[in-house]
Design an enzyme around this catalytic site. Structure first.
Site, short mmCIF file in Angstrom:
data_model
loop_
_atom_site.label_atom_id
_atom_site.label_comp_id
_atom_site.label_asym_id
_atom_site.label_seq_id
_atom_site.Cartn_x
_atom_site.Cartn_y
_atom_site.Cartn_z
N LEU A 87 91.55 -15.89 -26.91
CA LEU A 87 92.07 -16.39 -28.19
C LEU A 87 93.33 -17.22 -27.99
O LEU A 87 93.62 -18.12 -28.76
CB LEU A 87 92.41 -15.23 -29.13
CG LEU A 87 91.25 -14.40 -29.67
CD1 LEU A 87 91.79 -13.22 -30.46
CD2 LEU A 87 90.35 -15.24 -30.54
N GLY A 105 100.33 -16.09 -24.81
CA GLY A 105 101.68 -16.04 -25.33
C GLY A 105 102.66 -15.77 -24.21
O GLY A 105 102.29 -15.73 -23.04
N GLY A 106 103.91 -15.58 -24.58
CA GLY A 106 104.95 -15.36 -23.60
C GLY A 106 104.72 -14.09 -22.80
O GLY A 106 105.24 -13.94 -21.69
N PHE A 107 103.95 -13.18 -23.35
CA PHE A 107 103.82 -11.88 -22.69
C PHE A 107 102.44 -11.63 -22.09
O PHE A 107 102.23 -10.62 -21.46
CB PHE A 107 104.14 -10.77 -23.68
CG PHE A 107 105.54 -10.83 -24.21
CD1 PHE A 107 106.58 -10.26 -23.47
CD2 PHE A 107 105.83 -11.44 -25.41
CE1 PHE A 107 107.88 -10.31 -23.94
CE2 PHE A 107 107.12 -11.49 -25.88
CZ PHE A 107 108.16 -10.93 -25.16
N GLY A 108 101.51 -12.53 -22.34
CA GLY A 108 100.20 -12.31 -21.76
C GLY A 108 99.12 -13.05 -22.51
O GLY A 108 99.39 -13.85 -23.39
N VAL A 124 95.54 -13.20 -24.79
CA VAL A 124 94.87 -12.42 -25.83
C VAL A 124 93.39 -12.76 -25.85
O VAL A 124 93.01 -13.93 -25.78
CB VAL A 124 95.49 -12.72 -27.20
CG1 VAL A 124 94.90 -11.79 -28.24
CG2 VAL A 124 96.99 -12.58 -27.16
N LYS A 137 95.33 -7.59 -25.81
CA LYS A 137 96.37 -8.36 -25.13
C LYS A 137 96.55 -7.81 -23.73
O LYS A 137 96.87 -6.63 -23.55
CB LYS A 137 97.67 -8.27 -25.92
CG LYS A 137 98.80 -9.00 -25.22
CD LYS A 137 99.85 -9.42 -26.20
CE LYS A 137 100.35 -10.81 -25.84
NZ LYS A 137 101.16 -11.41 -26.83
N ASP A 154 110.40 -13.90 -30.06
CA ASP A 154 109.42 -14.97 -29.85
C ASP A 154 108.67 -15.27 -31.16
O ASP A 154 107.46 -15.39 -31.18
CB ASP A 154 108.45 -14.60 -28.73
CG ASP A 154 107.71 -15.83 -28.19
OD1 ASP A 154 108.15 -16.96 -28.50
OD2 ASP A 154 106.70 -15.65 -27.49
#
Ligand SMILES: *[C@@H]1O[C@H](CO)[C@@H](O)[C@H](O)[C@H]1NC(C)=O
Ligand SMILES: *[C@@H]1O[C@H](CO)[C@@H](O)[C@H](O)[C@H]1NC(C)=O
Ligand SMILES: *[C@@H]1O[C@H](CO)[C@@H](O)[C@H](O)[C@H]1NC(C)=O
Ligand SMILES: *[C@@H]1O[C@H](CO)[C@@H](O)[C@H](O)[C@H]1NC(C)=O
Ligand SMILES: *[C@@H]1O[C@H](CO)[C@@H](O)[C@H](O)[C@H]1NC(C)=O
Ligand SMILES: *[C@@H]1O[C@H](CO)[C@@H](O)[C@H](O)[C@H]1NC(C)=O
Ligand SMILES: *[C@@H]1O[C@H](CO)[C@@H](O)[C@H](O)[C@H]1NC(C)=O
Length: 839
Positions: A527, A530-533, A535, A549, A643
């Site tokens: 999908l 993002g900054g953290f991983g 999705v 995620k 974020d």
């Protein structure tokens, strides 16, 4: 500066023009001139000449002594004003109390009408402590009352004042409104006791028609005034009712003299009981009538009841056994009353009565009162006479007293508390329904108890099982069956409770479930990133969709701590936050969220042709603000998002925004309110200067991101997009330039065309600019932002220069940009910009 001389002079003038003369009595030798006053002994009321509102006409009136404003409670010459200040109030040679011009005392413009038999009059007048102007037969004596102002009320009903009527002559005295705030003349609304038929009732009349019915006296209060009778009267005042062979009347008294209260019939037709609050120096309404359309006389027509909490049919509903006059045939907003159900017979064919509770009784103009019959006899009396449509007890808390109605039942209101009961005549079929209901009434509780026992048993069993499975799960792999069962439970709860405040349960998913659901993290299911991983969309075998995620950064915490942290974050529940459903910590760190079909806000606002109208954009903005307030202030954990951006705001099926990726900063071990970090995560363009440059973050860095997002929502462009205008580097700079030029509306997304509220948009731009100010300290908090957006709070006039824009132009100092801050303005808002140059 004024010279000392002129000051002295103006003081002198002030003193001279101040009313300085007051007397106790008016006597034949001692008239009251315009400018003089009569003050009651206890200094409660004052009588004198006055001009109401903007009028220049002079009236003789009574008002509270020494109140911050002149609250006039009585007027003598209400319909015959004086045109100048040469009036006097005096005892004329005829012995009457009169208002006249001092030039023409023989031709009074207002006079009492006392029948006098003696020639030589020592009559005197004085104002009493209750506000009553009284004429006595002798000088300086309170005996032998000849005339009272309280017998001729104006628009104010004071304690100890009576309203009523004389039975023999039908003569009534009552409260009647002023014509306008400028004219105390007799207006169209009156508050009066009326005897139409045989039962006296209290009404507000509009001209000669009832405007609100308060029904007959029920021994405690009038049927239509339940709260008034119980709440106020019990404590500080008492209601009295007189019904003898001479007169019917009603008055009230106060039980504590420090309680100041009055009832006013307003010139707009609203009657209010007002209580004085000496602390705030204001009047507070303890009763208002008519309050809402239900209280308007006969609002629902015949044979119906009105309830202000009922939404359908303007609050109207038919009495049992009756049906909507135009059922199905008319539009929703034209309820005109009810008629007997077709085929019903109410005369000697097995008819009976159905109880209707908690109401103001129907208008009693066609009712009869038998004060010595009890309710049983009342029933029999009504049943015997086929034209009797209803009966009820006439008094509360008494077993004697019977009212029977013949014909139309009109003006019935349902109360949420208190009220009386009547019994409405219904036919045989309706009666049978009632007895069926009675059986159900007995059966239902029994059924309910059985069901309750079953439910509790199931719940206990299930809980035991869950506890067992929880214990098994801790760190190891759960089974796919458990995972599916969890998801089913979640979607059940969610569909039964739309607000989404479900239990804060988080589930430990097994990796195999996740792999199966995401097709082994296939590219097709991705999908976004993002900054953290990354999705992925997942589809569970049970049919539910989830968002998965896969975290790219590994936590410095131990596994157990990480898990506890997730459980904590999952407890944050708010309709504007994406719901965290669970996690998986086998081999890698994975978080599982609810899946939102509409996905990111970025897909809707950027890229030319926008799909969102202004109203939706505004609602989304408010939703995001509420979510952020929850994170910053209201939740148990203070969370700084770090974020916030368009793609981290997801939209559900009805376009409600839900913030995602919150709690990430916390999960990775930064839970202080304010801190400095070496690893700056976030998205360039949304990051505040102090965070991007120094790694310093606080709730104000989130406010910065919110401001950028808000300007993006308004303009439909990314902050990072380029602009023709060479001077600026980004959207924020572009908005700032337009703001300085006084043309902020140029930034509004062209696809919105003209379909927005100009003032609302201006307020949003203004608030957005306040959020992106360079200095974190001057940025508003999220709750301030929300109140500015919805216009509860006026934004500070001048935003300072925002961060990250080219400084080629130099700093101009505070900028004042004004627009109409009242809501609902149209597109013709006036704008002015004034630029105040710094020194
Ligand atoms: C008096 O006149 C002013 C200006 O016309 C108006 O704003 C105000 O409402 C008036 N006051 C009353 C009591 O009529
Ligand atoms: C006041 O008005 C009355 C009636 O219009 C008039 O007779 C009288 O002379 C006036 N007095 C003054 C002082 O203008
Ligand atoms: C004064 O009172 C008498 C009898 O009490 C009545 O007949 C007359 O109409 C009254 N006059 C006025 C002007 O009210
Ligand atoms: C009026 O008062 C005077 C003085 O108090 C008294 O002498 C006189 O008798 C009184 N007249 C009447 C009619 O009461
Ligand atoms: C009495 O009330 C009925 C119903 O409101 C009305 O039609 C009638 O005109 C009233 N009669 C009087 C004398 O007010
Ligand atoms: C009357 O009201 C005042 C203020 O509310 C209170 O202090 C006082 O005790 C009351 N007096 C009586 C007799 O209740
Ligand atoms: C029913 O009551 C009405 C109103 O009181 C009365 O006029 C009528 O005569 C009564 N009818 C019978 C049959 O008693």
């Amino acid at each position: 500066m004024l010279s000392a001389k002129t000051q002295l002079l103006s003081l002198l003038v002030f003193l001279l023009t101040q009313p300085c003369f007051s007397i106790d009595f008016i006597t034949p030798n001692q008239p009251l001139k315009d400018g003089d006053f009569l003050i009651s002994q206890a200094k409660t009321f004052q009588l004198g000449f006055f001009s109401p509102g903007n009028s220049t006409k002079r009236y003789v009136g009574v008002w509270y002594y020494n109140f911050p404003q002149k609250y006039v409670v009585w007027v003598a010459n209400r319909d015959n004003p004086l045109s100048n200040t040469s009036g006097v109030l005096t005892i004329a040679e005829s012995g009457q109390l009169v208002v006249a011009y001092s030039e023409a005392p023989e031709a009074p413009i207002w006079s009492t009408n006392i029948s006098l038999s003696r020639d030589n009059y020592n009559n005197s007048a004085r104002i009493l402590d209750n506000g009553n102007l009284v004429v006595f037969r002798d000088l300086y004596s309170d005996k032998n009352v000849l005339w009272e102002g309280f017998d001729h009320p104006t628009n104010t009903y004071l304690p100890e004042m009576k309203v009523g009527l004389r039975k023999k002559t039908g003569e009534a005295w009552f409260i009647s409104s002023w014509k306008s705030p400028d004219d105390p003349g007799t207006g169209q609304y009156s508050y009066r006791i009326v005897l139409n038929g045989t039962v006296p009732q209290l009404y507000i009349y509009d001209g000669s028609k009832p405007y609100m019915g308060m029904g007959p006296w029920n021994g405690i209060t009038f049927s239509g005034l339940p709260a008034y009778g119980v709440d106020v009267a019990d404590q500080l005042s008492q209601l009295f009712y007189i019904d003898d062979e001479n007169e019917v009347s009603n008055y009230y008294t106060i039980t504590n003299s420090s309680y100041v209260t009055r009832s006013v019939m307003d010139y707009t037709g609203v009657a209010q009981r007002l209580d004085w609050n000496p602390q705030s120096e204001t009047w507070k309404a303890s009763w208002t009538g008519p309050d809402g359309q239900c209280e308007k006389y006969g609002h629902c027509g015949a044979f119906s009841t009105c309830n202000s909490f009922r939404i359908a049919n303007q609050g109207c509903d038919c009495l049992p056994g009756y049906t909507d006059k135009f059922e199905g045939g008319t539009t929703a907003n034209s309820f005109v009353g009810c008629v007997l159900k077709p085929g019903a017979s109410l005369c000697r064919s097995g008819e009976g009565f159905r109880k209707v509770s908690g109401i103001k009784v129907p208008d009693a103009f066609n009712a009869e009162l038998q004060s010595d019959l009890d309710i049983k006899a009342c029933h029999n009396l009504c049943l015997k006479n086929c034209s009797c449509t209803a009966y009820g007890a006439s008094r509360l808390n008494s077993d004697k007293g019977c009212l029977t109605w013949y014909g139309e039942l009109i003006d019935i209101r349902e109360f949420s508390d208190g009220g009386q009961d009547i019994y409405v005549r219904v036919d045989h079929d309706e009666l049978a329904k009632d007895s069926k209901k009675k059986i159900l009434k007995v059966l239902l509780p029994v059924l309910f108890i059985i069901v309750l026992i079953l439910v509790i048993t199931c719940w206990v069993l299930r809980r035991k099982k869950r506890e067992r499975s929880k214990r098994n799960l801790t760190m190891s792999n759960g089974s796919e069956r458990d995972d599916i069962a969890f998801m089913e439970r979640f979607s059940d709860v969610r569909s039964s409770n739309e607000s989404g405040t479900t239990s804060a349960e988080v589930h430990c998913f097994s990796l195999s479930t996740i792999i199966a659901a995401t097709d082994n993290f296939s590219f097709a299911n991705k999908l976004g990133e993002g900054g953290f991983g990354t999705v992925y969309k997942g589809h569970m075998r049970g049919g539910q969709d989830i968002a998965v995620k896969r975290l790219s950064i590994t936590s410095k915490q131990g596994l157990e701590e990480f898990r506890n942290e997730i459980i904590l974050i999952a407890k944050l529940q708010h309709r504007n936050l994406v719901r965290l459903l669970g996690y998986c910590i086998q081999q890698e760190n994975i978080l599982i969220y609810e899946y939102l079909p509409n996905r990111g806000l970025d897909r809707f606002i950027f890229g030319g042709k926008s799909l969102l109208d202004w109203r939706t954009r505004f609602n989304i903005t408010m939703g995001i603000a509420r979510g952020m307030i929850y994170l910053h202030h209201d939740s148990r954990l203070r969370i700084i998002h770090r974020d916030l951006k368009a793609s981290n705001v997801l939209l559900d099926a009805s376009m409600n925004p839900k913030i995602s990726d919150f709690g990430m900063a916390r999960i990775f071990g930064n839970d202080q309110n304010e801190d400095t970090t070496n690893r700056v995560v976030g998205t360039y363009g949304y990051m505040s200067p102090e965070y991007a440059m120094e790694g310093h973050f606080s709730i104000k860095s989130d406010v910065f991101s919110f401001g950028v997002l808000l300007l993006e929502i308004i303009s439909g462009r990314r902050n990072s997009s380029t602009f023709d205008d060479e001077k600026t580097v980004n959207l924020v700079g572009h908005v700032w330039d337009r703001w300085l030029e006084g043309k902020p509306l140029e930034i509004v997304d062209p696809s919105l065309e003209e379909s927005y509220d100009v003032n609302e948009v201006l307020r949003c731009i203004h608030t957005g600019l306040l959020c992106v100010q360079e200095s974190a300290a001057v940025r508003p908090t999220m709750s301030e932002v929300a109140s500015m957006l919805c216009n509860e709070k006026t934004p500070p006039a001048a935003p300072e220069q925002p961060a990250f824009i080219l400084k080629g132009k130099g700093y101009l100092g505070p900028v004042k940009f004004s627009y109409n801050t009242e809501s609902g303005g149209s597109s013709g808002a006036q704008m002015t910009v004034s630029i105040v140059n710094g020194r």
